[in-house]
Design an enzyme around this catalytic site. Structure first.
Site, PDB file in Angstrom:
ATOM      1  N   ARG A   1      32.841  11.193  22.006  1.00 41.39           N
ATOM      2  CA  ARG A   1      33.508  10.029  22.306  1.00 41.39           C
ATOM      3  C   ARG A   1      33.518   9.122  21.457  1.00 41.39           C
ATOM      4  NH1 ARG A   1      30.199  11.681  26.927  1.00 41.39           N
ATOM      5  NH2 ARG A   1      31.437  12.338  28.461  1.00 41.39           N
TER       6      ARG A   1
ATOM      7  N   ASP B   1      33.886  17.352  24.081  1.00 42.81           N
ATOM      8  CA  ASP B   1      33.681  16.792  25.416  1.00 42.81           C
ATOM      9  C   ASP B   1      35.195  16.359  25.582  1.00 42.81           C
ATOM     10  OD1 ASP B   1      33.195  15.096  27.683  1.00 42.81           O
ATOM     11  OD2 ASP B   1      31.109  15.245  27.147  1.00 42.81           O
TER      12      ASP B   1
ATOM     13  N   HIS C   1      34.353  18.951  31.341  1.00 39.81           N
ATOM     14  CA  HIS C   1      34.118  18.290  30.097  1.00 39.81           C
ATOM     15  C   HIS C   1      34.792  19.018  28.907  1.00 39.81           C
ATOM     16  CE1 HIS C   1      31.901  14.886  31.235  1.00 39.81           C
ATOM     17  NE2 HIS C   1      31.052  15.585  32.231  1.00 39.81           N
TER      18      HIS C   1
ATOM     19  N   ASP D   1      27.817  20.546  33.230  1.00 38.02           N
ATOM     20  CA  ASP D   1      27.766  19.403  33.857  1.00 38.02           C
ATOM     21  C   ASP D   1      28.848  18.937  34.677  1.00 38.02           C
ATOM     22  OD1 ASP D   1      28.343  18.848  31.428  1.00 38.02           O
ATOM     23  OD2 ASP D   1      27.722  16.761  31.840  1.00 38.02           O
ATOM     24  N   GLU D   2      29.179  18.063  35.926  1.00 39.78           N
ATOM     25  CA  GLU D   2      30.146  17.374  36.151  1.00 39.78           C
ATOM     26  C   GLU D   2      31.249  18.218  36.163  1.00 39.78           C
ATOM     27  OE1 GLU D   2      28.896  12.826  35.431  1.00 39.78           O
ATOM     28  OE2 GLU D   2      29.346  13.877  33.677  1.00 39.78           O
TER      29      GLU D   2
ATOM     30  N   TRP E   1      18.855  15.664  34.000  1.00 41.23           N
ATOM     31  CA  TRP E   1      19.314  14.209  33.995  1.00 41.23           C
ATOM     32  C   TRP E   1      19.586  13.478  35.385  1.00 41.23           C
ATOM     33  CZ3 TRP E   1      24.194  11.712  34.729  1.00 41.23           C
ATOM     34  CH2 TRP E   1      25.296  12.620  35.168  1.00 41.23           C
TER      35      TRP E   1
ATOM     36  N   TYR F   1      15.541   7.819  30.337  1.00 40.26           N
ATOM     37  CA  TYR F   1      15.597   8.419  28.787  1.00 40.26           C
ATOM     38  C   TYR F   1      17.057   8.413  28.164  1.00 40.26           C
ATOM     39  CZ  TYR F   1      10.619   9.934  29.207  1.00 40.26           C
ATOM     40  OH  TYR F   1       9.180  10.060  29.161  1.00 40.26           O
TER      41      TYR F   1
ATOM     42  N   TRP G   1      24.724   8.855  24.603  1.00 38.19           N
ATOM     43  CA  TRP G   1      26.166   9.069  24.827  1.00 38.19           C
ATOM     44  C   TRP G   1      27.023   7.968  24.373  1.00 38.19           C
ATOM     45  CZ3 TRP G   1      27.112  13.801  26.694  1.00 38.19           C
ATOM     46  CH2 TRP G   1      26.126  14.304  27.477  1.00 38.19           C
TER      47      TRP G   1
ATOM     48  N   GLU H   1      30.316   6.869  24.800  1.00 39.87           N
ATOM     49  CA  GLU H   1      31.580   6.323  25.465  1.00 39.87           C
ATOM     50  C   GLU H   1      31.645   4.621  25.032  1.00 39.87           C
ATOM     51  OE1 GLU H   1      29.466   7.955  27.367  1.00 39.87           O
ATOM     52  OE2 GLU H   1      30.633   9.106  28.749  1.00 39.87           O
TER      53      GLU H   1
HETATM   54  C1  ACM Z   1      25.600  14.143  31.692  1.00 37.86           C
HETATM   55  O1  ACM Z   1      24.917  12.776  31.600  1.00 37.86           O
HETATM   56  N1  ACM Z   1      26.696  14.240  32.135  1.00 37.86           N
HETATM   57  C2  ACM Z   1      24.889  15.179  31.421  1.00 37.86           C
END
Ligand code: ACM
Length: 547
Positions: free
Chosen positions: A166, A195, A268, A332-333, A406, A435, A487, A489
């Site tokens: 990001r 990502d 992602h 993920d996602e 998570w 976390y 992260w 962003e």
């Molecule tokens: C995540 O926070 N998408 C692993």
């Protein structure tokens, strides 16, 4: 009289606690401060006897750090008696050690090379802060309290993840964070390299990944002085060359930190699809590298054999760079919308009689974990690989992947354990703590823009319980450890990264090392107050909220 007695008892208790206090984070399993102290003389020897090279190298590194910071002339020798003596013992835990500091000298005992490393980290940490910071100060007296430490970690996995997609951070900033990981005995650096918003790892076969894929059309910056703004110009190309990735691996190895690369797929994955749209589900409408956050519907076409070969080739090149035993492939996602619209995916679901489109992801994961296993790597996945509605647990679990949990963190961790899979707890957000140490840690006016509502405080992070008391004893061995996850962003600058991460990084480090019953937030806060000197010497920015 009663009042006097109470005051006396209180004073005695205070003196006792002052004597047992040692500024060592993570808090060790046992530390007893005895009478007396040891001042290091201008010349001293660290005697390592006939111990193997890997251990004598630790002694040499300790000596080098000590001399650089203090101006003392310590030497590491195999022969002779030393003020500091190393002794190999058979009965310490894998990363455990014992330290005995008396007025006569220091005895260091461990079973493994890592144990000796952590013993030296503790010695440096107990000495004045400039020793751990490796900042020269000859004017100080280098004195240790007489102390007996017996120590070992609670968890084998104590991780820190940094998202460099990001926003990108140069190797120099990574090293600053890795230095702190080592100072606080963390042992895995999870490097989120790719990502939707940027591809950061050089792959020789696919050069467009690090030209097209490594450049976003715009960039949002949260500047700690100027506030939030968009640069309105391309961001990049920013990426790590293979030489730089190897440099990070080596830097970590010297600090007993294993690097876990992550290439997030099949979701992602927009940066890769922007560079090579033929592997997307709709090549006629190629996506651009993303500038916003959230979850994209553009995902890898897992029913196209050439797209799968593309993904495998990327992992293969990176397996040669990262010697560690683990490879994280995200998972993920991942929305299934694009697969539902794609003819290849429809055909595959039909021909194999798959019960739903989610199974395409489970099938892909099985394929990739097999590919990695053939290269000696164990796969790591985010928890959606098992918690997403319709996931095929048998396919996903076939190669014993490790599940990073998570959201929903605790339900996923329990589920992984019940499947016989190791888990790592990296809680996204609950009222009991988080976390995700990039989230805002305060609701105070004037806090920079960022993720979350400001309720992810240092105290909540510290007090979060990674293994709830109701986890049955038989499942507890599957709780491999904990991770601080960051992260980016909202985080484009090193000062904001450090401001959010510190001292929550240390709170998670302590969750990883220290037994639950020995944790105490007030004691942690006291130690962190003292550690401001270490952070200041290193020029780190950090959150001041708990001080
Ligand atoms: C995540 O926070 N998408 C692993």
């Amino acid at each position: 009289m009663k009042k006097t007695l109470t005051a006396l008892l209180l004073a005695t208790a205070l003196i006792a606690s002052a004597q047992s206090f040692v500024n060592l984070t993570p808090r060790p399993k046992s530390a007893v401060v005895n009478d007396g102290q040891l001042t290091l003389p201008p010349r001293l020897t660290v005697a390592y006897g006939s111990l193997p090279d890997s251990i004598s190298r630790e002694a040499a590194r300790f000596v080098s750090d000590l001399n650089a910071a203090t101006g003392l002339q310590a030497e590491a020798h195999s022969t002779g008696d030393g003020l500091i003596r190393l002794r190999h013992v058979a009965d310490c835990a894998a990363e455990g050690y014992r330290l005995q500091v008396t007025t006569q000298g220091i005895l260091v005992e461990a079973t493994t090379t890592s144990g000796f490393f952590y013993a030296f980290q503790s010695l440096k940490k107990i000495l004045p802060a400039n020793v751990m910071a490796r900042r020269y100060d000859a004017g100080k007296c280098y004195t240790l309290p007489c102390i007996t430490v017996q120590d070992e970690p609670r968890f084998a996995y104590r991780g820190f993840m940094l998202d460099v997609s990001r926003h990108f951070f140069p190797v120099s900033e990574l090293k600053r964070m890795i230095d702190l990981m080592a100072a606080y005995k963390m042992n895995y650096f999870h490097w989120h390299l790719t990502d939707d918003q940027g591809w950061r790892a050089e792959i020789e076969e696919y050069p467009r990944l690090t030209t097209v894929g490594a450049t976003a059309p715009n960039c949002r910056v949260v500047d700690m002085q100027r506030g939030t703004y968009w640069t309105d110009r391309p961001y990049g190309p920013y990426f790590y060359t293979k030489t730089e990735m190897r440099e990070v691996v080596e830097y970590c190895a010297q600090r007993h930190i294993t690097v876990i690369p992550e290439v997030d797929m099949p979701g992602h994955f927009v940066a890769a699809l922007a560079a090579y749209p033929e592997y997307s589900c709709d090549p006629a409408n190629p996506p651009s590298v993303w500038t916003k956050g959230g979850v994209s519907r553009e995902v890898l076409n897992v029913a196209n054999p050439r797209a799968v070969a593309f993904a495998k080739h990327i992992l293969g090149e990176l397996c040669d760079i990262f010697p560690g035993p683990y490879f994280h492939i995200g998972g993920d996602e991942c929305p299934t919308d694009a697969w539902k619209q794609n003819a290849d995916c429809q055909r595959l679901v039909e021909s194999e009689g798959l019960p739903n489109f989610r199974t395409l992801q489970s099938r892909f994961i099985e394929d990739m974990t097999t590919y990695l296993a053939e290269r000696g790597k164990r796969t790591i996945l985010w928890n959606e690989s098992i918690t997403a509605q319709g996931a095929d647990l048998e396919r996903v679990g076939r190669n014993r992947p490790i599940i990073f949990c998570w959201h929903p963190c605790q339900r996923a961790a329990r589920m992984a354990a019940e499947q016989g899979l190791l888990n790592v707890v990296t809680e996204f957000h609950t009222n009991a703590g988080s976390y995700y140490i990039n989230r805002k840690q305060s609701t105070a006016p004037g806090e920079p823009d960022g993720a979350g509502q400001g309720d992810d405080t240092v105290e909540r992070c510290y007090n979060y319980v990674p293994v709830p008391t109701d986890v049955p004893e038989a499942l507890q061995p599957f709780y491999w450890g904990v991770q601080a996850t960051f992260w980016c962003e909202w985080v484009a600058t090193a000062d904001y990264l450090e401001y959010l991460a510190l001292p929550r990084l240390m709170a998670v480090a302590e969750a990883g090392w220290t037994q639950q019953a020995d944790k105490d937030f007030q004691d942690f806060r006291r130690r962190m107050s003292l550690d401001r000197e270490l952070l200041d010497l290193g020029g780190y920015n950090y959150g001041k909220h708990i001080f």
